[in-house]
Design an enzyme around this catalytic site. Structure first.
Site, mmCIF file in Angstrom:
data_model
loop_
_atom_site.group_PDB
_atom_site.id
_atom_site.type_symbol
_atom_site.label_atom_id
_atom_site.label_comp_id
_atom_site.label_asym_id
_atom_site.label_seq_id
_atom_site.Cartn_x
_atom_site.Cartn_y
_atom_site.Cartn_z
ATOM 1 N N HIS A 96 -0.137 2.699 -7.908
ATOM 2 C CA HIS A 96 -1.340 2.665 -7.066
ATOM 3 C C HIS A 96 -2.610 2.747 -7.912
ATOM 4 C CE1 HIS A 96 -2.031 6.914 -7.895
ATOM 5 N NE2 HIS A 96 -0.724 7.066 -7.765
ATOM 6 N N GLU B 261 6.001 9.773 -3.952
ATOM 7 C CA GLU B 261 5.878 10.408 -5.266
ATOM 8 C C GLU B 261 6.746 11.667 -5.378
ATOM 9 O OE1 GLU B 261 5.715 10.253 -8.251
ATOM 10 O OE2 GLU B 261 3.697 10.481 -9.023
#
Length: 191
Positions: free
Chosen positions: A13, A86
């Site tokens: 990201h 994550e």
């Protein structure tokens, strides 16, 4: 342990304020900062002619927003999947990465993995979770070139297990996890 059946793409990201401050971010759901939004748009430009036909993203806003920008730009379907969320850093969350590395006397990704707290996610379990997610998507969509928009720890765990090593993973830079007759390797997609 799940192993993907074929090559796929991964993208970390765009950056957040915590990334810029060098803090463990994990599951804290921080938005992209101005740099991160710019990186997402640059990634979309890089991926325009690569042939990506489907995107799967982590549900955390920094990954989901990066993926939305790319999906809109290249006009492909986007799905959110928690299988590539994550790593949970437990009590390291929000603390400076560098300070903890110095405190524990480590200076590499391998060293960093060795000092992760017991109150967080298990590294091997995270790697298995992510690879199972990727494998399932690849199997369900055999004709698609998939891009997984997720996080550094997730991408590093997969890279280490598949290719045997970690790699330099910059925000908004697409990589291809390549499987061929010589095994797995990770290459930056567009230089």
């Amino acid at each position: 342990m799940s192993r993907p059946s074929r090559s796929f793409c991964g993208l970390r990201h765009g950056a957040t304020d915590w990334n810029r401050q060098g803090l463990f971010q994990g599951r804290t759901d921080n938005p992209l900062n101005e740099d991160g939004l710019k990186q997402a748009h640059e990634a979309a430009d890089m991926l325009r002619d690569v042939g990506i036909s489907r995107i799967v993203a982590s549900p955390l806003v920094r990954a989901a927003r990066t993926a939305e920008i790319i999906a809109d730009a290249i006009a492909v379907p986007l799905t959110i999947d928690a299988g590539i969320i994550e790593f949970d850093f437990g009590s390291f969350e929000g603390r400076p990465v560098r300070d903890l590395m110095i405190k524990h006397g480590v200076n590499s990704a391998t060293g960093l993995v060795s000092i992760l707290p017991a109150d967080g996610e298990n590294w091997d379990a995270m790697t298995e979770r992510a690879l199972a997610c990727v494998s399932a998507w690849l199997d369900r969509h055999p004709d698609d070139d998939l891009l997984f928009v997720c996080h550094d720890a997730v991408m590093q765990g997969m890279a280490k297990l598949l290719s045997g090593s970690y790699f330099k993973n910059s925000h908004g830079k697409p990589f291809r996890y390549i499987c061929d007759e010589s095994g797995w390797r990770i290459e930056q997609l567009v230089i």
